[in-house]
Write an enzyme that holds these catalytic residues in place. Sequence first.
Site, PDB file in Angstrom:
ATOM      1  N   HIS A 124      43.999  36.035  45.297  1.00 25.56           N
ATOM      2  CA  HIS A 124      42.655  36.652  45.230  1.00 25.56           C
ATOM      3  C   HIS A 124      41.875  36.318  46.497  1.00 25.56           C
ATOM      4  O   HIS A 124      41.180  35.295  46.564  1.00 25.56           O
ATOM      5  CB  HIS A 124      41.917  36.133  43.988  1.00 25.56           C
ATOM      6  CG  HIS A 124      40.681  36.897  43.648  1.00 25.56           C
ATOM      7  ND1 HIS A 124      40.221  37.083  42.376  1.00 25.56           N
ATOM      8  CD2 HIS A 124      39.786  37.553  44.429  1.00 25.56           C
ATOM      9  CE1 HIS A 124      39.106  37.784  42.372  1.00 25.56           C
ATOM     10  NE2 HIS A 124      38.816  38.088  43.620  1.00 25.56           N
TER      11      HIS A 124
ATOM     12  N   HIS B 126      39.440  38.213  49.805  1.00 25.48           N
ATOM     13  CA  HIS B 126      38.790  39.390  50.384  1.00 25.48           C
ATOM     14  C   HIS B 126      38.782  39.165  51.897  1.00 25.48           C
ATOM     15  O   HIS B 126      37.930  38.451  52.414  1.00 25.48           O
ATOM     16  CB  HIS B 126      37.348  39.516  49.874  1.00 25.48           C
ATOM     17  CG  HIS B 126      37.239  39.615  48.373  1.00 25.48           C
ATOM     18  ND1 HIS B 126      37.113  40.828  47.719  1.00 25.48           N
ATOM     19  CD2 HIS B 126      37.220  38.677  47.400  1.00 25.48           C
ATOM     20  CE1 HIS B 126      37.024  40.609  46.398  1.00 25.48           C
ATOM     21  NE2 HIS B 126      37.089  39.315  46.186  1.00 25.48           N
TER      22      HIS B 126
ATOM     23  N   ARG C 220      38.153  41.139  54.263  1.00 24.88           N
ATOM     24  CA  ARG C 220      37.137  41.917  55.008  1.00 24.88           C
ATOM     25  C   ARG C 220      37.798  42.745  56.106  1.00 24.88           C
ATOM     26  O   ARG C 220      38.688  43.475  55.863  1.00 24.88           O
ATOM     27  CB  ARG C 220      36.032  41.004  55.559  1.00 24.88           C
ATOM     28  CG  ARG C 220      35.458  39.990  54.547  1.00 24.88           C
ATOM     29  CD  ARG C 220      34.861  40.637  53.327  1.00 24.88           C
ATOM     30  NE  ARG C 220      34.012  39.709  52.577  1.00 24.88           N
ATOM     31  CZ  ARG C 220      33.613  39.895  51.340  1.00 24.88           C
ATOM     32  NH1 ARG C 220      33.988  40.973  50.661  1.00 24.88           N
ATOM     33  NH2 ARG C 220      32.840  39.033  50.728  1.00 24.88           N
TER      34      ARG C 220
ATOM     35  N   ASN D  26      38.136  46.031  47.340  1.00 21.91           N
ATOM     36  CA  ASN D  26      36.705  46.389  47.429  1.00 21.91           C
ATOM     37  C   ASN D  26      36.203  46.311  48.873  1.00 21.91           C
ATOM     38  O   ASN D  26      35.165  45.733  49.170  1.00 21.91           O
ATOM     39  CB  ASN D  26      35.846  45.521  46.500  1.00 21.91           C
ATOM     40  CG  ASN D  26      35.840  44.049  46.894  1.00 21.91           C
ATOM     41  OD1 ASN D  26      36.769  43.573  47.523  1.00 21.91           O
ATOM     42  ND2 ASN D  26      34.801  43.332  46.515  1.00 21.91           N
TER      43      ASN D  26
ATOM     44  N   GLU E 128      40.927  43.513  41.997  1.00 24.99           N
ATOM     45  CA  GLU E 128      40.234  43.215  40.788  1.00 24.99           C
ATOM     46  C   GLU E 128      39.467  44.441  40.296  1.00 24.99           C
ATOM     47  O   GLU E 128      38.656  45.011  41.026  1.00 24.99           O
ATOM     48  CB  GLU E 128      39.275  42.022  40.956  1.00 24.99           C
ATOM     49  CG  GLU E 128      38.304  42.150  42.111  1.00 24.99           C
ATOM     50  CD  GLU E 128      37.396  40.925  42.260  1.00 24.99           C
ATOM     51  OE1 GLU E 128      36.684  40.585  41.307  1.00 24.99           O
ATOM     52  OE2 GLU E 128      37.426  40.351  43.354  1.00 24.99           O
TER      53      GLU E 128
ATOM     54  N   HIS F 215      38.129  41.538  36.724  1.00 25.28           N
ATOM     55  CA  HIS F 215      36.927  40.721  36.914  1.00 25.28           C
ATOM     56  C   HIS F 215      36.065  40.920  35.673  1.00 25.28           C
ATOM     57  O   HIS F 215      35.447  41.958  35.506  1.00 25.28           O
ATOM     58  CB  HIS F 215      36.210  41.193  38.190  1.00 25.28           C
ATOM     59  CG  HIS F 215      34.908  40.527  38.466  1.00 25.28           C
ATOM     60  ND1 HIS F 215      34.604  40.013  39.700  1.00 25.28           N
ATOM     61  CD2 HIS F 215      33.814  40.292  37.694  1.00 25.28           C
ATOM     62  CE1 HIS F 215      33.385  39.484  39.674  1.00 25.28           C
ATOM     63  NE2 HIS F 215      32.876  39.656  38.472  1.00 25.28           N
TER      64      HIS F 215
ATOM     65  N   HIS G  96      39.178  34.631  38.144  1.00 21.06           N
ATOM     66  CA  HIS G  96      38.092  33.638  38.207  1.00 21.06           C
ATOM     67  C   HIS G  96      37.363  33.357  36.896  1.00 21.06           C
ATOM     68  O   HIS G  96      36.182  33.673  36.758  1.00 21.06           O
ATOM     69  CB  HIS G  96      37.081  34.006  39.284  1.00 21.06           C
ATOM     70  CG  HIS G  96      36.697  35.455  39.395  1.00 21.06           C
ATOM     71  ND1 HIS G  96      36.220  36.169  38.338  1.00 21.06           N
ATOM     72  CD2 HIS G  96      36.718  36.307  40.445  1.00 21.06           C
ATOM     73  CE1 HIS G  96      35.964  37.398  38.729  1.00 21.06           C
ATOM     74  NE2 HIS G  96      36.264  37.515  40.011  1.00 21.06           N
TER      75      HIS G  96
ATOM     76  N   ASP H 144      39.454  33.397  45.538  1.00 23.73           N
ATOM     77  CA  ASP H 144      38.398  34.428  45.619  1.00 23.73           C
ATOM     78  C   ASP H 144      37.634  34.274  46.941  1.00 23.73           C
ATOM     79  O   ASP H 144      36.401  34.392  46.972  1.00 23.73           O
ATOM     80  CB  ASP H 144      37.460  34.383  44.415  1.00 23.73           C
ATOM     81  CG  ASP H 144      36.591  35.634  44.310  1.00 23.73           C
ATOM     82  OD1 ASP H 144      36.760  36.563  45.130  1.00 23.73           O
ATOM     83  OD2 ASP H 144      35.728  35.679  43.417  1.00 23.73           O
TER      84      ASP H 144
ATOM     85  N   HIS I 280      30.700  35.774  53.608  1.00 21.36           N
ATOM     86  CA  HIS I 280      29.566  36.554  54.108  1.00 21.36           C
ATOM     87  C   HIS I 280      29.003  35.776  55.292  1.00 21.36           C
ATOM     88  O   HIS I 280      29.161  34.553  55.354  1.00 21.36           O
ATOM     89  CB  HIS I 280      28.483  36.702  53.037  1.00 21.36           C
ATOM     90  CG  HIS I 280      28.945  37.410  51.805  1.00 21.36           C
ATOM     91  ND1 HIS I 280      29.120  38.779  51.749  1.00 21.36           N
ATOM     92  CD2 HIS I 280      29.298  36.950  50.586  1.00 21.36           C
ATOM     93  CE1 HIS I 280      29.536  39.118  50.543  1.00 21.36           C
ATOM     94  NE2 HIS I 280      29.666  38.028  49.812  1.00 21.36           N
TER      95      HIS I 280
HETATM   96  O1  DOR Z   1      31.061  36.683  44.483  1.00 16.22           O
HETATM   97  C1  DOR Z   1      31.836  37.626  44.640  1.00 16.22           C
HETATM   98  N1  DOR Z   1      32.013  38.194  45.844  1.00 16.22           N
HETATM   99  N2  DOR Z   1      32.511  38.098  43.592  1.00 16.22           N
HETATM  100  C2  DOR Z   1      33.234  39.226  43.671  1.00 16.22           C
HETATM  101  O2  DOR Z   1      33.792  39.610  42.701  1.00 16.22           O
HETATM  102  C3  DOR Z   1      33.280  39.998  44.926  1.00 16.22           C
HETATM  103  C4  DOR Z   1      33.057  39.125  46.067  1.00 16.22           C
HETATM  104  C5  DOR Z   1      32.881  39.853  47.387  1.00 16.22           C
HETATM  105  O3  DOR Z   1      33.720  40.696  47.707  1.00 16.22           O
HETATM  106  O4  DOR Z   1      31.947  39.504  48.115  1.00 16.22           O
HETATM  107 ZN    ZN Z   2      35.855  39.004  41.380  1.00 12.36          ZN
END
Ligand code: DOR
Ligand code: ZN
Length: 420
Positions: free
Chosen positions: A54, A56, A58, A88, A139, A173, A218, A281, A285
């Site tokens: 899991h 991301h 980016r 996502n 997810e 999720h 999660h 996860d 950011h």
């Molecule tokens: O806190 C989160 N950030 N939960 C998620 O499910 C998505 C993730 C994100 O992609 O920033």
């Molecule tokens: Zn999630």
Amino acid sequence: MLDLVLRNATLPEGRVADLSFQNARLVHIGSAGRSDQEIDCTGLLCIPAATDIHVHMRGGSQSAKEDWRTGSMAALAGGVTMVVDQPNTIPPLLNQERYLERVREAKKDSLCSFAINGGISPGVDPLPLWRAGAMAFGEIFAAPSSYGDALTLEELKQALHEVHAFGAPATIHAEEVSPGTPDSLLAHHHIRSPEGEVRSLQLIRDILPPGMRPHICHISSPASLPVAPGSKEVTPHHLFLSIEQFTPDDTFARVNPPLRPESERQALFAAWDSIDIIASDHAPHTRGEKAVAFADAPSGLPGVETMLPLLMNEVRKGTITLSSVIEKTSVAPCRVLGILPAGFAPDQRHDFAFYPMQAESIRSENLHSRCGWTPYEGMVGVFPELVIQYGEVAYYHSEYAGIPGRYLAGRGYQVGEQIQ
Ligand code: DOR
Ligand code: ZN
């Protein structure tokens, strides 16, 4: 002459042995012959490298947060050689073209092995993504989150039936979101409550197609563990961080599902044996994006590089067993995805991480995520010194060999004209 010899490594069962590699394969465990490339692993504990199902990563228009290069550097430096990226992205991965573009982006930049999941959206047929190589679906958002729109229960039911019909894994999720805008970590915890997580899981259980074992992402509360169907994932942040550790409106600790009060965190840790998989996860950011009022801050925090270090520190302290960490970070993730696990057997993926078992302070300036911060600043971790990927040195003493990561397509992958 061997290609690579790792001398005097300590194996998970405690035996000290040399590891011999030839043609990027582990060919012998025991006294080794000579090689031009020899590394002294005295005092290093060698375990199968982790698969983080899991993350991301980016990239694209979100590259100020992270991209495949920095994200995979963070993974390797944390003992993770394989990651599963979530769909996502902006735009989300909902068709073959976008999916294949994402694979190309990762192939170009990633230094660790990777798989990429397909997205789910009402009215969009998931089969072409499965054929294009999606490892799993999701997810799938049963509640809205950063860069993720929620499906209604009916839409979720439909999606789960569709992907189950062609045998693809689904990852969910699960949350319930009450009305309101949170202005603090505590308010966020109440709006996306543990009780709501349990209710959401109960609803999901009732709509599953017969025989389907979904993967639940999660889980943030111990009460959810007995309710969740299928495989149960918990993140390091829900195991190691709690609301009390931060100032009340610290946006850097804002994440979905939210951090919980300390008592709840401890209870989740105490339920360690009921957790199937630990996954990060990893959702970076930028500092700028987080430097806003709590109500406006995006949710998510980085974690792929600190996951194993935090867990290995617990092993060092004797809180959890080494074998349980290997099971939850390496064996079980591969079993759930149906991919070749990392390990010492001839037919396994020869991916290993070597840990000095000495604790060090976690400092953002030593980490590799482009976001440049960590919620674990000042906490203690055990970081790997050496990482082997597919039988070759990928990372050693903070240096990267620069070998491109390999792409692992899902079981539905078909080399067809339409996706050439
Ligand atoms: O806190 C989160 N950030 N939960 C998620 O499910 C998505 C993730 C994100 O992609 O920033
Ligand atoms: Zn999630």
